[in-house]
Design an enzyme around this catalytic site. Structure first.
Site, short mmCIF file in Angstrom:
data_model
loop_
_atom_site.label_atom_id
_atom_site.label_comp_id
_atom_site.label_asym_id
_atom_site.label_seq_id
_atom_site.Cartn_x
_atom_site.Cartn_y
_atom_site.Cartn_z
CG HIS A 102 12.10 -23.56 12.24
ND1 HIS A 102 12.28 -23.42 13.60
CD2 HIS A 102 13.23 -24.16 11.79
CE1 HIS A 102 13.46 -23.91 13.97
NE2 HIS A 102 14.07 -24.36 12.87
CG ASP B 49 -0.33 0.23 2.54
OD1 ASP B 49 0.92 0.32 2.60
OD2 ASP B 49 -1.05 0.34 3.54
CG HIS C 24 10.81 -27.54 11.36
ND1 HIS C 24 10.61 -26.88 12.55
CD2 HIS C 24 12.08 -28.02 11.40
CE1 HIS C 24 11.71 -26.94 13.28
NE2 HIS C 24 12.63 -27.62 12.60
CB CYS D 255 1.24 -2.27 4.75
SG CYS D 255 1.21 -3.19 6.29
CB THR E 82 3.08 -1.93 10.89
OG1 THR E 82 1.83 -2.45 10.42
CG2 THR E 82 2.85 -0.58 11.55
C1 RB5 Z 1 -1.84 2.85 6.35
O1 RB5 Z 1 -1.88 4.11 6.91
C2 RB5 Z 1 -1.43 1.82 7.38
O2 RB5 Z 1 -2.50 1.59 8.24
C3 RB5 Z 1 -1.01 0.55 6.69
O3 RB5 Z 1 0.04 0.82 5.82
C4 RB5 Z 1 -0.51 -0.57 7.58
O4 RB5 Z 1 0.47 -0.13 8.45
C5 RB5 Z 1 -1.53 -1.39 8.23
O5 RB5 Z 1 -1.24 -2.38 8.93
#
Ligand code: RB5
Length: 143
Positions: free
Chosen positions: A98, A8, A133, A65, A67
Site C-alpha cells: 500500500h 546505530d 495506492h 535502532c 526502537t
Molecule cells: C539509542 O540509545 C536509542 O535512542 C536509539 O537507538 C533509538 O531507539 C532511537 O529512536
C-alpha cells in the site's frame, strides 16, 4: 536484490544478523554502519543510508535502532524516502503493498531476531499494488 542496511548501536546486533541471512540468501547487501556497539548517532546513519539508496538506486533499505523510531523519523525527512516502522508481519507486507515503502525500520530492542527476519521476508515477497495506492503515495510526495 540490492539492499542497503544500517543501524546505530541499539540496532547493531539485529543489523548484523539480518545482513548475514540476506547475504546467505544471495542478496547484495551494502552496510553503511555502524560497525560495533559503540554509541552512534542514528540521524547520521539514517541519512547515509537514504543517500546511498537514492544515489546508488538500491532496491530498498533496512534501518535498525533501539526502537526503529528514531531512524524512521530521520529517514522520512529525506525527499524520495518512504520509511515504515514495522513491528508485525502484516504491517511489513502493507508497507510495500500500500505504501510502497523503500525503507523498513526495525527495533533491535523491541522485536526478536526471528520476527524481524520474518518481517523482512514478508516485505520482500510483496509487490506495490499501485492504483488508488499510487494516487495516495503521490499525495504524500506532494505534501
Ligand atoms: C539509542 O540509545 C536509542 O535512542 C536509539 O537507538 C533509538 O531507539 C532511537 O529512536
Amino acid at each position: 536484490m540490492n539492499i542497503v542496511i544500517g543501524s546505530d548501536h541499539g540496532g547493531f546486533a539485529l543489523k548484523e544478523e539480518l545482513k548475514k541471512r540476506l547475504t546467505e540468501q544471495g542478496c547484495q547487501v551494502k552496510d553503511v554502519g555502524c560497525s560495533g556497539n559503540e554509541t552512534a548517532d542514528y540521524p547520521e546513519i539514517a541519512e547515509k543510508l537514504c543517500r546511498t539508496l537514492l544515489d546508488e538506486k538500491k532496491d530498498f533499505g533496512i534501518l535498525c535502532c533501539g526502537t526503529g523510531i528514531g531512524v524512521s523519523i530521520a529517514a522520512n525527512k529525506i525527499k524520495g524516502i518512504r520509511a515504515a516502522l514495522c513491528s508485525d508481519c502484516y504491517s511489513a507486507r502493507m508497507a510495500k503493498a500500500h505504501n510502497n515503502a523503500n525503507v523498513i525500520t526495525l527495533g533491535g530492542r523491541t522485536v526478536g531476531t526471528e520476527l524481524a527476519w520474518m518481517m523482512v521476508q514478508e516485505y520482500m515477497k510483496e509487490t506495490f499494488l499501485g492504483g488508488i495506492h499510487e494516487t495516495r503515495v503521490n499525495m504524500i510526495n506532494n505534501l
